[in-house]
Motif scaffolding. Structure first.
Motif, PDB file in Angstrom:
ATOM      1  N   ASN A 211      -2.186 -20.377 -42.828  1.00 51.21           N
ATOM      2  CA  ASN A 211      -2.138 -19.811 -44.683  1.00 51.21           C
ATOM      3  C   ASN A 211      -3.556 -18.397 -45.056  1.00 51.21           C
ATOM      4  OD1 ASN A 211      -1.944 -22.878 -44.836  1.00 51.21           O
ATOM      5  ND2 ASN A 211      -3.887 -23.338 -45.989  1.00 51.21           N
ATOM      6  N   ALA A 212      -4.415 -18.026 -43.972  1.00 48.57           N
ATOM      7  CA  ALA A 212      -4.038 -16.327 -44.455  1.00 48.57           C
ATOM      8  C   ALA A 212      -2.970 -15.983 -44.117  1.00 48.57           C
ATOM      9  CB  ALA A 212      -5.590 -16.460 -43.433  1.00 48.57           C
ATOM     10  N   GLY A 213      -2.525 -15.894 -43.107  1.00 52.32           N
ATOM     11  CA  GLY A 213      -1.246 -15.183 -42.558  1.00 52.32           C
ATOM     12  C   GLY A 213      -0.367 -15.180 -43.408  1.00 52.32           C
ATOM     13  N   SER A 214      -0.181 -15.969 -44.267  1.00 51.50           N
ATOM     14  CA  SER A 214       0.167 -16.056 -45.017  1.00 51.50           C
ATOM     15  C   SER A 214       0.725 -14.840 -46.280  1.00 51.50           C
ATOM     16  CB  SER A 214       0.614 -17.431 -46.139  1.00 51.50           C
ATOM     17  OG  SER A 214       1.376 -18.842 -44.888  1.00 51.50           O
ATOM     18  N   ALA A 215      -0.199 -14.495 -46.448  1.00 51.86           N
ATOM     19  CA  ALA A 215      -0.735 -12.674 -46.873  1.00 51.86           C
ATOM     20  C   ALA A 215       0.194 -11.564 -46.554  1.00 51.86           C
ATOM     21  CB  ALA A 215      -2.275 -12.756 -47.068  1.00 51.86           C
ATOM     22  N   LEU A 216       0.404 -12.036 -45.081  1.00 55.01           N
ATOM     23  CA  LEU A 216       0.994 -11.155 -44.470  1.00 55.01           C
ATOM     24  C   LEU A 216       0.222  -9.896 -44.478  1.00 55.01           C
ATOM     25  CD1 LEU A 216       4.678 -11.566 -45.285  1.00 55.01           C
ATOM     26  CD2 LEU A 216       3.665 -11.794 -44.254  1.00 55.01           C
ATOM     27  N   ALA A 217      -1.052  -9.530 -45.324  1.00 51.76           N
ATOM     28  CA  ALA A 217      -1.787  -8.323 -44.618  1.00 51.76           C
ATOM     29  C   ALA A 217      -3.376  -8.800 -44.945  1.00 51.76           C
ATOM     30  CB  ALA A 217      -1.527  -7.658 -46.166  1.00 51.76           C
TER      31      ALA A 217
ATOM     32  N   ILE B 245      -3.723 -28.566 -49.181  1.00 53.22           N
ATOM     33  CA  ILE B 245      -4.333 -27.011 -49.412  1.00 53.22           C
ATOM     34  C   ILE B 245      -3.567 -25.623 -48.851  1.00 53.22           C
ATOM     35  CG2 ILE B 245      -6.107 -26.156 -47.688  1.00 53.22           C
ATOM     36  CD1 ILE B 245      -6.297 -25.182 -51.861  1.00 53.22           C
ATOM     37  N   THR B 246      -2.266 -26.357 -48.003  1.00 51.45           N
ATOM     38  CA  THR B 246      -1.431 -25.601 -47.604  1.00 51.45           C
ATOM     39  C   THR B 246      -0.271 -24.499 -49.397  1.00 51.45           C
ATOM     40  OG1 THR B 246      -1.033 -26.415 -45.535  1.00 51.45           O
ATOM     41  CG2 THR B 246       0.731 -24.379 -46.909  1.00 51.45           C
ATOM     42  N   PRO B 247       0.421 -25.276 -50.113  1.00 49.27           N
ATOM     43  CA  PRO B 247       0.486 -24.533 -50.917  1.00 49.27           C
ATOM     44  C   PRO B 247      -0.190 -23.996 -52.107  1.00 49.27           C
ATOM     45  CG  PRO B 247       0.518 -26.984 -51.515  1.00 49.27           C
ATOM     46  CD  PRO B 247       0.441 -26.894 -49.962  1.00 49.27           C
TER      47      PRO B 247
END
Length: 443
Positions: free
Chosen positions: A223-229, A279-281
């Motif tokens: 989840n946090a990694g999906s911010a790509l930053a 909470i994933t989406p």
């Protein structure tokens, strides 16, 4: 490196990719503990084979189909990066190299088909399952990933980029996708022998708890990694992931106590996974307070949903439908109520003055992905069943799929049997020899 490159963001995303990779072995333990002893190894390797198959296909054509330039109407990527050739090593996705983004998304592609395996535990041929994984990611996952995850300034995927469906880390592309496929395969393969008659309890709750813990740990990368930053959105996604998961454990256990009169370890582990799914989406668009609500709702609804298989007569062995399909639907739709418009997305939900517009978009994403995955998965399952056969023979299922498919067993009981035999054969204690000493020698 080119302008805009961030070493910190790059390191963060690579660490998150490794965390997501760890989720697949975690899932193997989670599922492996839930089945009976005779199916343990088969359950473990059904997850592990996804690591091998999907990785190779991702390089050959998966990445270009999912994230290559759009081939038209936002439905699929073109073949510019076939074999991952033609990728500029200096090109960036945001502030990280394209190769880092490709590695991160690969881990999503790996775990998604592995999730499906729990729906058909105890009765699938390993070769047939492996073929299904290869075909399914090709015709289902790669296109859906393009629809949901590929953004190109309004010229990307038709659900996410063109129609505004919010799916921060995979509620539709991963969980609804896998849950619908699991339901389809459960219908194709039919019920296990003894379903609703014989006890089919988890053989190792410690393994289930270990797997759940590894999934929870790895999900921060998911989840946090999906911010790509490494930024504020990633921080909020991290917090929301923890908060919703904790709330879902409480929601599941509360339902379980009211409905069945006990707090179970299996319920705690399953509740955690349900919260992670829901909470994933939403983790990049809601507040921590919204996350509590999402977790509580998902925990209770998923706990109730696992009984649907008994009501409707389909054998979803390890509750993929009840947890992943229902949890993914709940999390995706609740964005339409709890999106704040001030986290990583500008869209607001109903409770934040956004009206019903975003809820309608979320419903579109849910229905489209569910229907597409279910229909294609059912067709693939039927094709495999009618050609090479998908389900093992009845005697194999009864005696144990581990020995038949893998020529191994998860546990060696020969030493235990020999010890018991020696104990039984030991002479009775005499008056001259203390009983305690005789028992020790027999052991």
């Amino acid at each position: 490196m080119p302008d805009g490159f961030s070493a910190g963001d790059t390191a963060f995303v690579f660490i998150c990719a490794a965390l997501v990779m760890l989720m697949t072995p975690g899932l193997a333990f989670f599922y492996g503990g839930m089945v009976r002893v005779k199916s343990t190894l088969n359950m473990l390797v059904m997850s592990f084979i996804s690591l091998a198959i999907v990785t190779v296909l991702w390089v050959l054509y998966g990445y270009t189909l999912a994230f290559g330039p759009d081939a038209g109407a936002g439905l699929i990527g073109n073949l510019d990066y076939l074999g991952m050739r033609g990728i500029d090593l200096n090109a960036l996705t945001g502030t990280i190299p394209v190769t880092g983004f490709a590695a991160f998304q690969l881990m999503f592609a790996i775990i998604t088909p592995a999730l499906i395996s729990g729906a058909i535990a105890d009765r699938a041929k390993f070769a047939a399952w492996s073929l299904f994984v290869a075909l399914w990611v090709t015709v289902v996952y790669f296109p859906v990933a393009h629809w949901v995850f590929f953004f190109d300034g309004g010229n990307g995927g038709w659900l996410g980029d063109r129609n505004g469906v919010i799916d921060f880390a995979g509620g539709t592309a991963v969980h609804i996708n896998a849950g619908a496929a699991g339901l389809a395969l459960a219908l194709v393969l039919g019920k296990r022998i003894g379903f609703k008659k014989d006890p089919m309890r988890p053989h190792s709750l410690p393994l289930v708890m270990l797997g759940s813990g590894l999934l929870w740990f790895g999900w921060f990368g998911f989840n946090a990694g999906s911010a790509l930053a490494a930024n504020g959105v990633a921080g909020m996604a991290f917090v929301n992931t923890q908060v919703a998961t904790a709330a879902a454990v409480l929601g599941w256990l509360a339902y379980e106590k009211i409905r069945h009169g006990a707090f179970t370890t299996l319920g705690a582990a399953s509740g955690a996974v349900a919260g992670l799914v829901a909470i994933t989406p939403a983790c990049g668009s809601v507040s921590p307070l919204g996350s509590i609500a999402i977790g509580l709702i998902a925990g209770a609804l998923c706990a109730a949903a696992i009984s649907l298989k008994y009501k409707f007569g389909f054998d979803d062995s390890l509750d993929v439908v009840g947890v992943h399909l229902v949890g993914g639907i709940v999390g995706s739709l609740l964005i339409g109520f709890f999106a704040t418009g001030h986290v990583g997305q500008t869209a607001s939900g109903l409770f934040y003055g956004g009206g019903l517009g975003q809820l309608g978009k979320q419903a579109l994403g849910v229905v489209v992905v569910l229907a597409y995955s279910f229909v294609l998965s059912w067709l693939l399952g039927q094709a495999i069943q009618k050609t090479i056969g998908f389900r093992v023979a009845e005697d194999v299922e009864v005696s144990g799929i581990d020995q038949a498919e893998h020529a191994e067993s998860a546990y060696d009981f020969t030493a235990v049997g020999a010890s018991l035999a020696r104990t039984v054969a030991a002479p009775a204690p005499s008056a001259a020899v203390p009983a305690e000493k005789t028992e020790v020698d027999a052991r």
